[in-house]
Design a protein around this motif. Structure first.
Motif, short mmCIF file in Angstrom:
data_model
loop_
_atom_site.label_atom_id
_atom_site.label_comp_id
_atom_site.label_asym_id
_atom_site.label_seq_id
_atom_site.Cartn_x
_atom_site.Cartn_y
_atom_site.Cartn_z
N GLN A 1 -9.24 -6.72 9.98
CA GLN A 1 -8.42 -6.05 8.97
C GLN A 1 -8.78 -6.54 7.56
OE1 GLN A 1 -6.15 -3.75 9.77
NE2 GLN A 1 -5.73 -3.39 7.63
N HIS B 1 0.84 -1.20 0.00
CA HIS B 1 0.00 0.00 0.00
C HIS B 1 0.87 1.25 0.00
CE1 HIS B 1 -2.05 3.41 1.95
NE2 HIS B 1 -3.05 3.03 1.19
N HIS C 1 -10.57 0.08 8.06
CA HIS C 1 -9.41 -0.72 7.62
C HIS C 1 -8.12 -0.05 8.11
CE1 HIS C 1 -7.57 -3.67 4.95
NE2 HIS C 1 -6.89 -2.75 4.30
N GLY D 1 -10.96 -4.67 4.57
CA GLY D 1 -10.31 -4.48 3.27
C GLY D 1 -11.16 -5.01 2.13
N GLU E 1 -9.47 0.74 -6.94
CA GLU E 1 -8.72 -0.32 -6.25
C GLU E 1 -9.54 -0.98 -5.16
OE1 GLU E 1 -6.17 -1.19 -7.52
OE2 GLU E 1 -4.95 0.45 -8.27
N MET F 1 -1.54 -1.63 -5.40
CA MET F 1 -2.74 -2.19 -4.78
C MET F 1 -3.08 -3.57 -5.32
SD MET F 1 -3.36 -0.14 -2.46
CE MET F 1 -4.96 -0.65 -1.83
N HIS G 1 -1.24 -5.64 -3.09
CA HIS G 1 -1.87 -5.50 -1.77
C HIS G 1 -3.04 -6.48 -1.66
CE1 HIS G 1 -2.90 -3.38 1.95
NE2 HIS G 1 -4.17 -3.45 1.57
#
Ligand code: HEM
Lengths: 224, 152
Positions: free
Chosen positions: A115, A34, A149, A119, A129, A39, A42
């Motif tokens: 988390q 990130h 997030h 996301g 993204e 991304m 990611h």
């Protein structure tokens, strides 16, 4: 019996160790990708974390004794009793997570689940993204997920810091190397612990297949 | 569509408030601008969501693309002098918008050009034309944000 004759005992099975060190690496990778604006990486890193979490939950129920939640999630009284012995010298090391550390594991896993979940629904400001499940939430809610997030990442960092500090405390104050135990799976203990069993590798394969299936469905945006 | 109306209303609000002297009005201008961008984001998300489906709804894509293309022409009025960080209001707009006015105008133009092409692609209803143009438009959003918007 000699007073300080310690024996090397197998505590952590390979799947548990592999999940642990993979999470260490991938949380770092998720943060870094990130930072540099990749991304796509990611998301891949996050999907891998999701798979590891699904596997770990599976392993926490069906895995070997030391990996099972039922073996290390203890009530407040057990935790309080353990805390009282924490600074006392000459305490025998416990096989597996101690009552306090057990809750640290639960907290870190819970934070990671938040988390990843946040996301998956997060919408970034450019709307390009976004997570694969963001199509099921409104733009505003997706932006809130992105904020959560970010928030849960700070919580996660705090928990990780606490966890690392605890490991350093054991190393320095108690002369117990928990890092090598999580690398090799073995630890020096006073006596052979009773009742430690390990799950067959076939079961790990089943857990891995389950994790892969969940990740696949999520990546496809929840469509089979 | 809803996004279009919100965008149009926000654009109107910005235009109206930008006419009066700023200062006290700066906060309103900023709020209306952010509302306008939120509508942009929502419209853009609608397009992206549709494109993820097996059978995208061309009508929804078309109206959202139209709203974006229209906003691309009104956004020029969203940044009256005094509506930056110096206003004291909560804004992610960087001071560079006004100190590097030429660069910012170029970013606005680039966006308008891609947004117009997106509107045309959507009007044609050809998914093969729409997909790459959504990407190209998104790049101009990100390009401007990276330079002129504070990361929040
Ligand atoms: C271990 C798992 C993960 C970690 C540690 C992590 C970490 C982060 C961090 C630190 C940020 C920056 C937040 C900020 O400062 O704005 C971020 C942003 C983001 N992450 Fe993750 N992430 C994880 C998993 C995921 C997953 C599974 C997805 C979805 C596939 C995802 C999608 C996003 C998106 C869309 C953003 C951008 C939000 C924005 O621009 O406002 N992340 N992540």
């Amino acid at each position: 019996m000699k007073a300080d004759a310690k024996i090397r005992v197998r505590l952590w099975d390979a799947p548990t160790r592999l999940v642990h060190w993979s999470l260490v690496v991938l949380v770092g990778v998720s943060w870094w990708t990130h930072e540099i604006g990749r991304m796509d990486w990611h998301r891949w890193s996050g999907y891998a974390v999701l798979g590891l979490l699904v596997f770990r939950l599976f392993w926490g129920v069906f895995g070997g004794t030391t990996a099972r939640f039922s073996s290390f999630v203890k009530g407040p009284r057990a935790v309080a009793a353990y805390v009282r012995t924490l600074f006392a010298p000459g305490q025998a090391a416990l096989p597996g997570h101690n009552p306090l550390g057990g809750w640290a594991i639960v907290a870190m896993l819970a934070a990671l689940i938040c988390q990843v979940t946040f996301g998956l629904f997060a919408v970034d400001v450019d709307g390009i993204e976004s997570g694969p499940l963001s199509q099921y939430v409104s733009f505003d809610l997706g932006r809130s997920f992105a904020e959560w997030h970010e928030l849960s990442f700070n919580v996660l960092l705090a928990l990780i810091a606490l966890h690392v500090l605890a490991v350093v405390f054991y190393l320095v104050a108690k002369r117990e190397n928990l890092v090598s135990a999580m690398v090799t799976g073995r630890r020096l203990l006073d006596s052979e612990p009773k009742d430690i069993r390990f799950a067959p590798p076939g079961l790990a394969l089943l857990g891995a297949a389950l994790a892969a299936a969940v990740v696949w469905i999520v990546m496809k945006g929840g469509r089979l | 569509m809803k996004a279009g109306w919100v965008g149009a209303a926000a654009a109107l609000a910005v235009t109206l408030t930008a006419g009066v002297a700023l200062g006290q009005g700066a906060a309103d201008v900023i709020k209306a601008r952010q509302q306008g961008y939120k509508a942009q984001g929502a419209a853009f998300k609608t397009i992206n969501d549709e494109l993820k489906k097996k059978d995208p709804n061309i009508g929804a894509i078309r109206s959202s693309a139209k709203a974006i293309a229209e906003t691309a022409t009104t956004q020029y009025r969203w940044f009256p002098r005094g509506s930056g960080p110096e206003s004291g209001a909560k804004t992610a707009a960087k001071a560079e918008i006004w100190t590097d006015a030429a660069g910012f105008a170029a970013a606005q133009k680039a966006f308008q050009a891609e947004a117009q092409k997106l509107g045309q692609a959507a009007a044609s209803g050809d998914l093969k034309a729409i997909r790459p143009q959504v990407g190209a438009t998104g790049k101009t959003c990100a390009g401007c944000h990276n330079k002129y918007r504070v990361k929040t």
